[in-house]
Design a protein around this motif. Structure first.
Motif, PDB file in Angstrom:
ATOM      1  N   GLY A  11      54.144  24.858  82.001  1.00 16.41           N
ATOM      2  CA  GLY A  11      53.878  25.909  81.025  1.00 16.41           C
ATOM      3  C   GLY A  11      54.964  26.973  81.040  1.00 16.41           C
ATOM      4  O   GLY A  11      55.451  27.397  79.992  1.00 16.41           O
ATOM      5  N   GLY A  12      55.364  27.373  82.260  1.00 15.88           N
ATOM      6  CA  GLY A  12      56.397  28.396  82.379  1.00 15.88           C
ATOM      7  C   GLY A  12      57.714  27.934  81.780  1.00 15.88           C
ATOM      8  O   GLY A  12      58.396  28.680  81.074  1.00 15.88           O
ATOM      9  N   SER A  13      58.072  26.665  82.030  1.00 15.73           N
ATOM     10  CA  SER A  13      59.326  26.130  81.495  1.00 15.73           C
ATOM     11  C   SER A  13      59.304  26.117  79.974  1.00 15.73           C
ATOM     12  O   SER A  13      60.288  26.473  79.317  1.00 15.73           O
ATOM     13  CB  SER A  13      59.546  24.708  82.002  1.00 15.73           C
ATOM     14  N   ILE A  14      58.147  25.694  79.443  1.00 15.96           N
ATOM     15  CA  ILE A  14      58.036  25.641  77.981  1.00 15.96           C
ATOM     16  C   ILE A  14      58.181  27.041  77.407  1.00 15.96           C
ATOM     17  O   ILE A  14      58.913  27.261  76.438  1.00 15.96           O
ATOM     18  CB  ILE A  14      56.680  25.006  77.569  1.00 15.96           C
ATOM     19  N   LEU A  15      57.518  28.010  78.047  1.00 17.10           N
ATOM     20  CA  LEU A  15      57.603  29.394  77.571  1.00 17.10           C
ATOM     21  C   LEU A  15      59.041  29.897  77.602  1.00 17.10           C
ATOM     22  O   LEU A  15      59.520  30.514  76.646  1.00 17.10           O
ATOM     23  CB  LEU A  15      56.724  30.298  78.428  1.00 17.10           C
ATOM     24  N   LEU A  16      59.735  29.618  78.702  1.00 10.85           N
ATOM     25  CA  LEU A  16      61.131  30.060  78.829  1.00 10.85           C
ATOM     26  C   LEU A  16      61.997  29.438  77.736  1.00 10.85           C
ATOM     27  O   LEU A  16      62.800  30.118  77.093  1.00 10.85           O
ATOM     28  CB  LEU A  16      61.686  29.668  80.199  1.00 10.85           C
ATOM     29  N   ALA A  17      61.820  28.117  77.522  1.00  9.78           N
ATOM     30  CA  ALA A  17      62.640  27.403  76.535  1.00  9.78           C
ATOM     31  C   ALA A  17      62.385  27.940  75.130  1.00  9.78           C
ATOM     32  O   ALA A  17      63.315  28.246  74.381  1.00  9.78           O
ATOM     33  CB  ALA A  17      62.347  25.905  76.593  1.00  9.78           C
ATOM     34  N   VAL A  18      61.093  28.063  74.795  1.00  8.80           N
ATOM     35  CA  VAL A  18      60.767  28.549  73.455  1.00  8.80           C
ATOM     36  C   VAL A  18      61.190  30.011  73.315  1.00  8.80           C
ATOM     37  O   VAL A  18      61.663  30.433  72.254  1.00  8.80           O
ATOM     38  CB  VAL A  18      59.260  28.364  73.169  1.00  8.80           C
ATOM     39  N   GLY A  19      61.070  30.764  74.427  1.00  2.00           N
ATOM     40  CA  GLY A  19      61.502  32.160  74.394  1.00  2.00           C
ATOM     41  C   GLY A  19      62.993  32.273  74.107  1.00  2.00           C
ATOM     42  O   GLY A  19      63.425  33.091  73.291  1.00  2.00           O
ATOM     43  N   ALA A  20      63.792  31.405  74.759  1.00  2.00           N
ATOM     44  CA  ALA A  20      65.243  31.437  74.535  1.00  2.00           C
ATOM     45  C   ALA A  20      65.567  31.118  73.075  1.00  2.00           C
ATOM     46  O   ALA A  20      66.426  31.762  72.458  1.00  2.00           O
ATOM     47  CB  ALA A  20      65.931  30.433  75.457  1.00  2.00           C
ATOM     48  N   SER A  21      64.859  30.116  72.518  1.00  4.83           N
ATOM     49  CA  SER A  21      65.116  29.733  71.122  1.00  4.83           C
ATOM     50  C   SER A  21      64.695  30.844  70.178  1.00  4.83           C
ATOM     51  O   SER A  21      65.376  31.131  69.190  1.00  4.83           O
ATOM     52  CB  SER A  21      64.351  28.466  70.774  1.00  4.83           C
ATOM     53  N   LEU A  22      63.556  31.458  70.495  1.00  3.52           N
ATOM     54  CA  LEU A  22      63.088  32.569  69.653  1.00  3.52           C
ATOM     55  C   LEU A  22      64.123  33.690  69.687  1.00  3.52           C
ATOM     56  O   LEU A  22      64.448  34.283  68.650  1.00  3.52           O
ATOM     57  CB  LEU A  22      61.731  33.061  70.163  1.00  3.52           C
ATOM     58  N   ALA A  23      64.682  33.933  70.868  1.00  2.00           N
ATOM     59  CA  ALA A  23      65.702  34.982  70.988  1.00  2.00           C
ATOM     60  C   ALA A  23      66.906  34.650  70.113  1.00  2.00           C
ATOM     61  O   ALA A  23      67.446  35.521  69.417  1.00  2.00           O
ATOM     62  CB  ALA A  23      66.129  35.124  72.447  1.00  2.00           C
ATOM     63  N   ALA A  24      67.317  33.365  70.124  1.00  2.00           N
ATOM     64  CA  ALA A  24      68.447  32.946  69.283  1.00  2.00           C
ATOM     65  C   ALA A  24      68.118  33.188  67.813  1.00  2.00           C
ATOM     66  O   ALA A  24      68.943  33.688  67.040  1.00  2.00           O
ATOM     67  CB  ALA A  24      68.770  31.479  69.528  1.00  2.00           C
ATOM     68  N   GLY A  25      66.869  32.838  67.422  1.00  2.00           N
ATOM     69  CA  GLY A  25      66.442  33.064  66.044  1.00  2.00           C
ATOM     70  C   GLY A  25      66.439  34.541  65.694  1.00  2.00           C
ATOM     71  O   GLY A  25      66.822  34.936  64.586  1.00  2.00           O
ATOM     72  N   ILE A  26      66.022  35.363  66.658  1.00  2.00           N
ATOM     73  CA  ILE A  26      65.979  36.810  66.423  1.00  2.00           C
ATOM     74  C   ILE A  26      67.387  37.364  66.211  1.00  2.00           C
ATOM     75  O   ILE A  26      67.615  38.196  65.336  1.00  2.00           O
ATOM     76  CB  ILE A  26      65.261  37.516  67.600  1.00  2.00           C
ATOM     77  N   VAL A  27      68.355  36.844  66.999  1.00  2.00           N
ATOM     78  CA  VAL A  27      69.742  37.283  66.805  1.00  2.00           C
ATOM     79  C   VAL A  27      70.211  36.918  65.388  1.00  2.00           C
ATOM     80  O   VAL A  27      70.805  37.732  64.681  1.00  2.00           O
ATOM     81  CB  VAL A  27      70.667  36.646  67.863  1.00  2.00           C
ATOM     82  N   ASN A  28      69.914  35.676  64.959  1.00  2.00           N
ATOM     83  CA  ASN A  28      70.245  35.273  63.587  1.00  2.00           C
ATOM     84  C   ASN A  28      69.610  36.216  62.582  1.00  2.00           C
ATOM     85  O   ASN A  28      70.253  36.673  61.634  1.00  2.00           O
ATOM     86  CB  ASN A  28      69.731  33.855  63.308  1.00  2.00           C
ATOM     87  N   GLY A  29      68.324  36.499  62.791  1.00  2.00           N
ATOM     88  CA  GLY A  29      67.599  37.374  61.878  1.00  2.00           C
ATOM     89  C   GLY A  29      68.194  38.764  61.850  1.00  2.00           C
ATOM     90  O   GLY A  29      68.339  39.372  60.787  1.00  2.00           O
ATOM     91  N   PHE A  30      68.582  39.253  63.017  1.00  9.09           N
ATOM     92  CA  PHE A  30      69.209  40.569  63.110  1.00  9.09           C
ATOM     93  C   PHE A  30      70.502  40.605  62.291  1.00  9.09           C
ATOM     94  O   PHE A  30      70.730  41.510  61.489  1.00  9.09           O
ATOM     95  CB  PHE A  30      69.499  40.879  64.585  1.00  9.09           C
ATOM     96  N   GLY A  31      71.335  39.572  62.462  1.00  8.23           N
ATOM     97  CA  GLY A  31      72.614  39.528  61.751  1.00  8.23           C
ATOM     98  C   GLY A  31      72.434  39.435  60.250  1.00  8.23           C
ATOM     99  O   GLY A  31      73.120  40.111  59.485  1.00  8.23           O
ATOM    100  N   VAL A  32      71.495  38.579  59.823  1.00 10.06           N
ATOM    101  CA  VAL A  32      71.335  38.360  58.382  1.00 10.06           C
ATOM    102  C   VAL A  32      70.602  39.532  57.733  1.00 10.06           C
ATOM    103  O   VAL A  32      71.019  40.038  56.685  1.00 10.06           O
ATOM    104  CB  VAL A  32      70.575  37.043  58.120  1.00 10.06           C
ATOM    105  N   ALA A  33      69.507  39.985  58.366  1.00 15.68           N
ATOM    106  CA  ALA A  33      68.673  40.996  57.721  1.00 15.68           C
ATOM    107  C   ALA A  33      69.266  42.399  57.859  1.00 15.68           C
ATOM    108  O   ALA A  33      69.328  43.139  56.879  1.00 15.68           O
ATOM    109  CB  ALA A  33      67.262  40.965  58.318  1.00 15.68           C
ATOM    110  N   LEU A  34      69.712  42.744  59.046  1.00 14.40           N
ATOM    111  CA  LEU A  34      70.143  44.124  59.253  1.00 14.40           C
ATOM    112  C   LEU A  34      71.639  44.329  59.027  1.00 14.40           C
ATOM    113  O   LEU A  34      72.045  45.276  58.371  1.00 14.40           O
ATOM    114  CB  LEU A  34      69.743  44.581  60.653  1.00 14.40           C
TER     115      LEU A  34
END
Lengths: 337, 329
Positions: free
Chosen positions: A91-114
């Protein structure tokens, strides 16, 4: 007749019909293809692509594009692999992996939106950054020591279909219902359809874009988890080129790159379709190296047919309108006489 | 032109950055500051310049072509397969060039005659061309890592030859850049390309043959990719369907870093030329500092994002200071 026409107007339905015809056609040539095990195999093989395509769909709805998703999938797989090997719980590994991907998506969102960087630039740059990051955190070596328990997760099935497949299908259906029913979930459609209009309606365009790219990262992360569990080892090329296949799947399923058109089921059907093409050739005794040529040709034929169909409709509508104009003109002259 | 105006030009800024970059790497690794060394390092990214230059034209028209890497592979495999089937080398090269040009023209025809986004069209043809290439390679039993080899000596000198201290690949790049520069900046066709990028409908109403111009732009990109494919085949001494498969990110980065607006309407050939050089030297410089190729992707990706963010920032700052001037007057 009208029902058929309406069905053809919905690309996802038309492609689904095409898919059924394809499966049955191949089944006639080679009955082995219609065996439940074969079809289940195709479904399981399509899950990674479907998940990435579902994420991509949210971005495409806003008239954006995300070409970093393949790399995000790779990042998720690598993070999951490393955390599992470090002895962190599943469970922890899955959370970490998905968290890292979400962070990557957030960076994309930050660049495009803001920062308002054009989506293709932002995500292309991120593709390079994330691919390089994969090499940095792994030192460039494959990860092939995934715990057996984690690999077995993909083998668990319920009512004959793997649990992963159930989750993906149910998620797709539920999300389709959500985006059709709930106004707050239609924000992506409003932005893609008319960004200025959405802004003047009081919709926070920036927030919508931010959510779309974050969701895309999240789904690509889930795809990475499925990859680790199903494939069982993580090469450095994990997810490479998958972003383009995901876009192709979306387009096949009826998502428009101009934004505002498409549903989560489009990604499901498009992903299934592309994967089916990949599996079908073997059963037709065509060498597998022609896969990409046929997938590309089908993608082109579908979008070109769609184009012809739209042109025909437009011409017909124009004619109808002109007919009314002519009638009303005749009436006018009649009145004058 | 005043000095101040020259300094404001993007090409000048990027050229200064290039010199700064060479000096910076030179500080850490003095052997890098050898002119012969820098010139020879260009062989490694000549194929990226060759596709980025014509891609500039396509992007100025408001389009994009992501099938470039596939066209490189297709050209390579066409040359390799015709050669291995017994055709003389010159004929194989001509066939390779023609296949690349045909692929570009096909892209152009589909983009010009439909309202489907260029990205979708070239996504489809990307799969199609690379699929045809792997298909041919697979049928000949050459799908592996080695590909089709055993080319004559003369063909190998295509990539490894040199004139004085200038490597031959650099000469192809310069010739192609001059050719495209003349088209874009000295010919009516170039004006049409800009106009289409600014406003396609208005260009059409002004009597510009929009479809023809678009087809030419994509065909030139096919030609550039084909030359790049030939160069790579010679460079690696074997024909493979996946040659140049990682060229897309650096090629688009070079175009955008060179000052071309990704949405079309503005850009120069010179800018792309310098930017491609900048990226190539960056990669070589990082390698000289001990950063591997795979990791240098991080830097290239960051350069792409930061370059565009900086340009947007400058534009916004100018707009703001312009408004301020108006309000104070």
């Amino acid at each position: 007749m009208k029902a058929v026409k309406d069905l053809l107007k919905k690309r996802e339905a038309a492609v689904f019909l095409l898919l059924v015809v394809l499966v049955l056609g191949v089944g006639i040539v080679n009955p082995i293809f219609l065996k439940p095990d074969t079809l289940k195999g195709v479904l399981d093989n399509s899950l990674i692509l479907i998940l990435i395509a579902t994420g991509e769909m949210f971005v495409l709805l806003t008239a954006g594009i995300d070409v970093s998703l393949g790399a995000v999938t790779g990042l998720s797989a690598v993070v999951a692999g490393l955390s599992l090997n470090a002895g962190i719980s599943y469970g922890g590994s899955i959370l970490l992996a998905v968290g890292a991907s979400l962070a990557a998506g957030i960076v994309n969102g930050f660049g495009v939106a803001l920062l308002e960087i054009p989506p293709i630039i932002m995500t292309l740059g991120m593709m390079g950054v994330l691919r390089g990051l994969m090499y940095i955190i792994t030192g460039g070596s494959w990860i092939d020591t995934i715990p057996t328990g984690f690999k077995n997760m993909s083998g668990v099935s319920f009512a004959g279909i793997s649990v992963f497949a159930w989750i993906v299908i149910v998620m797709s259906v539920v999300m389709t219902a959500v985006v059709k029913r709930f106004k707050s979930a239609r924000i992506f459609y409003y932005i893609g359809d008319n960004e200025e209009g959405a802004f003047f309606m009081g919709i926070s365009v920036k927030r919508g874009l931010f959510f779309a790219y974050s969701l895309a990262g999240l789904f690509a992360g889930l795809a990475g988890i499925v990859f680790v569990s199903r494939i069982g080892f993580i090469p450095m090329q994990t997810g490479s080129g998958q972003e383009l296949r995901a876009i192709a799947a979306c387009v096949l399923g009826g998502v428009s790159l101009s934004g505002g058109v498409g549903i989560p089921l489009s990604a499901l059907i498009g992903g299934l379709f592309l994967t089916t093409i990949d599996s079908v050739l073997v059963f037709l005794k065509v060498p597998a190296f022609w896969n990409d040529a046929i997938a590309g040709a089908i993608l082109l034929v579908v979008v070109l047919l769609d184009f012809r169909f739209r042109m025909l409709l437009e011409v017909k509508e124009k004619k109808e309108r002109l007919k009314y104009i002519r009638i009303s003109r005749n009436n006018e002259t009649g009145v004058v006489r | 032109m005043k000095v101040k105006d020259v300094a404001k030009r993007w090409e000048v800024i990027i050229f200064l950055l290039l010199i700064l970059e060479i000096l910076l790497v030179g500080i850490f690794n003095s052997s890098f500051l050898n002119i012969r060394n820098i010139l020879y390092s260009t062989t490694d990214f000549a194929h990226i310049s060759l596709v980025a230059l014509p891609l500039t034209l396509v992007i100025i028209t408001g389009g994009i072509d992501i099938s470039i890497a596939s066209i490189m592979g297709l050209t390579s495999i066409v040359i390799g397969s015709t050669w291995s089937l017994g055709a003389p080398m010159p004929a194989a090269i001509v066939l390779g060039l023609l296949s690349g040009i045909a692929a570009g023209t096909f892209n152009g025809l589909l983009v010009a005659n439909t309202d489907i986004q260029p990205l979708v069209i070239t996504l489809g043809t990307m799969f199609l061309y690379s699929g045809i290439a792997t298909g041919i390679a697979g049928s000949l039993g050459a799908s592996g890592y080695n590909g089709i080899g055993n080319f004559p000596e003369g063909f190998l000198s295509f990539a490894y030859g040199s004139v004085g201290i200038i490597p031959s690949s650099m000469i192809y790049v310069i010739l192609f850049a001059v050719f495209l520069g003349l088209i874009l900046h000295r010919h009516r066709l170039g004006r049409s390309i800009y106009l289409i990028g600014v406003n396609k409908e208005a260009a059409g109403y002004n009597g510009i043959k929009v479809k023809k111009v678009i087809v030419i732009a994509y065909t030139l990109t096919g030609l550039g990719s084909a030359i790049a494919g030939i160069l790579l085949t010679s460079y690696f001494t074997s024909a493979r369907s996946d040659l140049g498969s990682e060229a897309l990110l650096p090629a688009i980065t070079a175009v955008v870093l060179g000052g071309t607006d990704i949405l079309g309407g503005s850009g120069t050939v010179l800018g792309t030329f310098i930017a491609a050089f900048f990226l190539g030297v960056l990669k070589q410089g990082l390698m000289a500092l001990g950063v591997t190729n795979n990791v240098s992707q991080v830097v290239i990706g960051l350069v792409l994002i930061l370059a565009v963010a900086a340009k947007l920032g400058i534009a916004r700052y100018r707009k703001m200071s312009g408004n301020k001037r108006i309000s104070t007057e």
